[in-house]
Design a protein around this motif. Structure first.
Motif, mmCIF file in Angstrom:
data_model
loop_
_atom_site.group_PDB
_atom_site.id
_atom_site.type_symbol
_atom_site.label_atom_id
_atom_site.label_comp_id
_atom_site.label_asym_id
_atom_site.label_seq_id
_atom_site.Cartn_x
_atom_site.Cartn_y
_atom_site.Cartn_z
ATOM 1 N N SER A 49 31.195 16.332 24.866
ATOM 2 C CA SER A 49 30.156 16.043 23.984
ATOM 3 C C SER A 49 29.054 16.205 24.694
ATOM 4 O O SER A 49 28.526 15.263 25.391
ATOM 5 C CB SER A 49 30.712 14.290 23.527
ATOM 6 O OG SER A 49 31.663 14.341 22.602
ATOM 7 N N TRP A 51 25.971 16.819 24.037
ATOM 8 C CA TRP A 51 24.693 16.162 23.827
ATOM 9 C C TRP A 51 24.090 14.919 24.429
ATOM 10 O O TRP A 51 23.381 14.466 24.805
ATOM 11 C CB TRP A 51 24.842 15.606 22.151
ATOM 12 C CG TRP A 51 25.552 14.715 21.804
ATOM 13 C CD1 TRP A 51 26.688 14.886 21.403
ATOM 14 C CD2 TRP A 51 25.056 13.373 21.532
ATOM 15 N NE1 TRP A 51 27.400 13.498 21.068
ATOM 16 C CE2 TRP A 51 26.172 12.524 21.186
ATOM 17 C CE3 TRP A 51 23.883 12.821 21.850
ATOM 18 C CZ2 TRP A 51 26.272 11.036 21.078
ATOM 19 C CZ3 TRP A 51 24.087 11.330 21.919
ATOM 20 C CH2 TRP A 51 24.930 10.610 21.264
ATOM 21 N N TYR A 250 18.366 12.282 9.057
ATOM 22 C CA TYR A 250 18.936 11.097 8.923
ATOM 23 C C TYR A 250 19.653 10.531 7.909
ATOM 24 O O TYR A 250 20.861 10.108 7.723
ATOM 25 C CB TYR A 250 18.485 9.813 9.700
ATOM 26 C CG TYR A 250 19.070 8.477 9.983
ATOM 27 C CD1 TYR A 250 20.285 8.549 10.823
ATOM 28 C CD2 TYR A 250 18.503 7.427 9.586
ATOM 29 C CE1 TYR A 250 20.963 7.278 11.023
ATOM 30 C CE2 TYR A 250 19.094 6.133 9.996
ATOM 31 C CZ TYR A 250 20.312 6.269 10.544
ATOM 32 O OH TYR A 250 20.937 4.917 10.656
ATOM 33 N N ASN A 254 22.773 14.563 7.394
ATOM 34 C CA ASN A 254 23.843 14.077 7.694
ATOM 35 C C ASN A 254 24.821 14.141 6.939
ATOM 36 O O ASN A 254 26.186 14.623 6.754
ATOM 37 C CB ASN A 254 23.971 13.139 8.524
ATOM 38 C CG ASN A 254 23.398 13.163 9.875
ATOM 39 O OD1 ASN A 254 23.199 14.131 10.537
ATOM 40 N ND2 ASN A 254 23.098 11.971 10.536
ATOM 41 N N ARG A 259 28.647 15.007 7.998
ATOM 42 C CA ARG A 259 28.632 14.398 9.651
ATOM 43 C C ARG A 259 28.001 13.057 9.299
ATOM 44 O O ARG A 259 27.285 12.626 10.529
ATOM 45 C CB ARG A 259 27.957 15.396 10.237
ATOM 46 C CG ARG A 259 28.379 16.742 10.486
ATOM 47 C CD ARG A 259 29.847 16.799 11.541
ATOM 48 N NE ARG A 259 30.492 18.227 11.382
ATOM 49 C CZ ARG A 259 31.133 18.523 12.300
ATOM 50 N NH1 ARG A 259 31.840 17.499 13.074
ATOM 51 N NH2 ARG A 259 31.674 19.872 12.310
ATOM 52 N N ASP A 262 29.323 10.438 12.036
ATOM 53 C CA ASP A 262 29.158 10.749 13.453
ATOM 54 C C ASP A 262 28.494 11.344 14.262
ATOM 55 O O ASP A 262 28.073 11.328 15.392
ATOM 56 C CB ASP A 262 30.452 11.883 13.767
ATOM 57 C CG ASP A 262 31.848 11.373 13.187
ATOM 58 O OD1 ASP A 262 32.276 10.392 13.100
ATOM 59 O OD2 ASP A 262 32.436 12.713 12.646
ATOM 60 N N TRP A 263 27.182 11.725 13.225
ATOM 61 C CA TRP A 263 25.954 12.443 13.998
ATOM 62 C C TRP A 263 24.677 11.444 13.868
ATOM 63 O O TRP A 263 23.601 11.688 14.033
ATOM 64 C CB TRP A 263 25.622 13.545 13.277
ATOM 65 C CG TRP A 263 26.308 14.739 13.721
ATOM 66 C CD1 TRP A 263 27.526 14.734 14.467
ATOM 67 C CD2 TRP A 263 26.274 16.335 13.584
ATOM 68 N NE1 TRP A 263 28.125 16.085 14.699
ATOM 69 C CE2 TRP A 263 27.100 16.957 14.052
ATOM 70 C CE3 TRP A 263 25.262 17.042 12.787
ATOM 71 C CZ2 TRP A 263 27.218 18.373 14.164
ATOM 72 C CZ3 TRP A 263 25.410 18.312 12.612
ATOM 73 C CH2 TRP A 263 26.396 19.102 13.166
ATOM 74 N N ASP A 264 24.940 10.318 13.195
ATOM 75 C CA ASP A 264 23.845 9.167 13.267
ATOM 76 C C ASP A 264 23.377 8.903 14.605
ATOM 77 O O ASP A 264 22.091 8.926 14.984
ATOM 78 C CB ASP A 264 24.449 7.975 12.590
ATOM 79 C CG ASP A 264 24.605 8.196 11.052
ATOM 80 O OD1 ASP A 264 24.152 9.386 10.527
ATOM 81 O OD2 ASP A 264 25.222 7.388 10.668
ATOM 82 N N PRO A 266 23.573 10.366 17.567
ATOM 83 C CA PRO A 266 22.947 11.680 18.307
ATOM 84 C C PRO A 266 21.461 11.912 17.689
ATOM 85 O O PRO A 266 20.487 12.241 18.405
ATOM 86 C CB PRO A 266 23.687 12.719 18.010
ATOM 87 C CG PRO A 266 25.304 12.319 17.986
ATOM 88 C CD PRO A 266 25.059 10.951 17.196
ATOM 89 N N THR A 267 21.253 11.745 16.288
ATOM 90 C CA THR A 267 20.165 11.918 15.598
ATOM 91 C C THR A 267 19.106 10.884 16.310
ATOM 92 O O THR A 267 17.906 11.047 16.436
ATOM 93 C CB THR A 267 20.055 11.639 14.196
ATOM 94 O OG1 THR A 267 21.115 12.633 13.637
ATOM 95 C CG2 THR A 267 18.960 11.920 13.377
#
Length: 398
Positions: A49, A51, A250, A254, A259, A262-264, A266-267
């Protein structure tokens, strides 16, 4: 002020997580992790991961840059003698503290969610952004006053105004937590992205107000502060574009990509780091440089530069610079000149043609009416400086 509470709360969350939960030691560690880092801190070193490692590195660099800039500004503050520049030091330092808080809060998104950690995220997200954007707003007010009235409120007053504006967002965040966690009985990690975005509406209003203040600062009469206003306007525009990007991704992006859960994190983490570096590069560093730059040294006017002062030389009467005690002598020592006597001068006529003239003569420009013999006249006169002809109407000022 903003950086220390963030790290204290992070330390409290880490301690609570380490003491309250016991993870199996037999669980395999992700690639790149070691040195005792286990869950929930594996995003700090997990190379799968990437990021998390990237955000961690960029945030650490931003922390060092903000601390160094604050130290340079504090060490060189005594060399800033102009009151107009000193008034902007307080908002810059407050902005740097807010930027440090943004970088510190990004580490909270590299740890797996916990009740205390979610409470920390929701409480400090809007407050830290409010500190940064209120600093931009008071800078716009300061530049507007400098452009119109050439004076600015004190640095303490501007800093107090920014803190007062930031406290409103703190109250909003506290009420949001009380309504959702205590009254409704939900956990601090249980909230919708729309609720999170709406809780930051006041922060967006501060950003729009800072953008308006920067636009008005460009309309000032004094051009000395337009460079500061341009940098402030660019910072507000880029910040607005960044907020539109992360809020849209956001809320909509997503879900559209599938996503959403899962991508909340990282955003939000990338938005924190990007906003911190944007404020550093486009506002804090240029503003600190302009503040610490020494004032230009005053230069004397060059009266021999005909390209700049030809109009002034034609319009200036040199009678104003001559003392009254010498003005009568100057008026009585004039010589007349006539184009008809040019031939006599060229044929050798010289000292015998001297004649004093005691009549008063009107004032005239200096360079065109003072008798100035040419080189050919001096050669024809045998090398001596000839006297002016009796009909010369100019005045000799020496």
């Amino acid at each position: 002020m903003a950086f220390l509470p963030v790290f204290l709360l992070l330390l409290l969350a880490v301690t609570h997580r380490a003491c309250g939960q016991d993870f199996e030691s037999s669980e395999p560690l992700p690639r790149g992790c070691g040195w005792g880092l286990v869950r929930p801190y594996t995003l700090l070193c997990d190379l799968d991961s990437i990021w998390g490692v990237a955000v961690e590195s960029v945030a650490a660099g931003g922390v060092l840059a903000a601390i160094l800039l604050a130290l340079v500004l504090l060490c060189r503050l005594r060399h800033v003698s102009e009151a107009e520049k000193r008034s902007g030091v307080g908002p810059i330092l407050l902005l740097l503290l807010g930027v440090l808080g943004l970088f510190g809060l990004s580490f909270a998104y590299l740890i797996e969610q916990d009740e205390l950690l979610c409470l920390l995220r929701r409480a400090l997200w809007g407050l830290l952004f409010a500190i940064c954007f209120s600093s931009l707003l008071v800078q716009g007010v300061r530049l507007r006053r400098l452009g119109r009235e050439r004076r600015s409120p004190g640095g303490c007053a501007l800093t107090g105004l920014a803190l007062g504006l930031s406290a409103v967002q703190g109250i909003i965040a506290a009420e949001w937590l009380l309504l959702t966690v205590i009254r409704e009985g939900r956990t601090s990690c249980q909230y919708l992205p729309v609720e999170f975005s709406l809780a930051c509406s006041y922060v967006l209003a501060l950003l729009l107000a800072a953008l308006a203040a920067a636009s008005l600062a460009l309309c000032g009469k004094t051009r000395q502060w337009r460079c500061n206003a341009v940098w402030l306007l660019v910072t507000c525009l880029l910040s607005l574009l960044l907020w539109v990007a992360w809020v849209g991704f956001y809320l909509v992006g997503n879900k559209w990509l599938g996503r959403s859960p899962d991508w909340d994190d990282p955003t939000l983490a990338i938005a924190l780091v990007a906003q911190g570096w944007l404020l550093l590069i486009f506002h804090a560093i240029p503003e600190a440089h302009i503040c610490l730059r020494p004032p230009p040294q005053p230069t004397a006017p060059d009266y021999f530069d005909t390209s700049q002062n030809s109009t002034r030389m034609r319009e200036t009467s040199f009678d104003e610079d001559i003392p009254l005690s010498h003005r009568q002598f100057v008026e009585n020592q004039g010589y007349g000149y006539n184009d008809e006597n040019t031939a006599g001068l060229r044929s050798g006529g010289g000292p015998g043609q001297h004649n004093s003239n005691t009549g008063a003569r009107p004032s005239a420009p200096f360079r065109s009416n003072v008798y100035q013999p040419t080189e050919m006249t001096m050669i024809l006169n045998g090398g001596a400086v000839p006297s002016a002809p009796p009909t010369y109407t100019g005045r000799q000022l020496w």
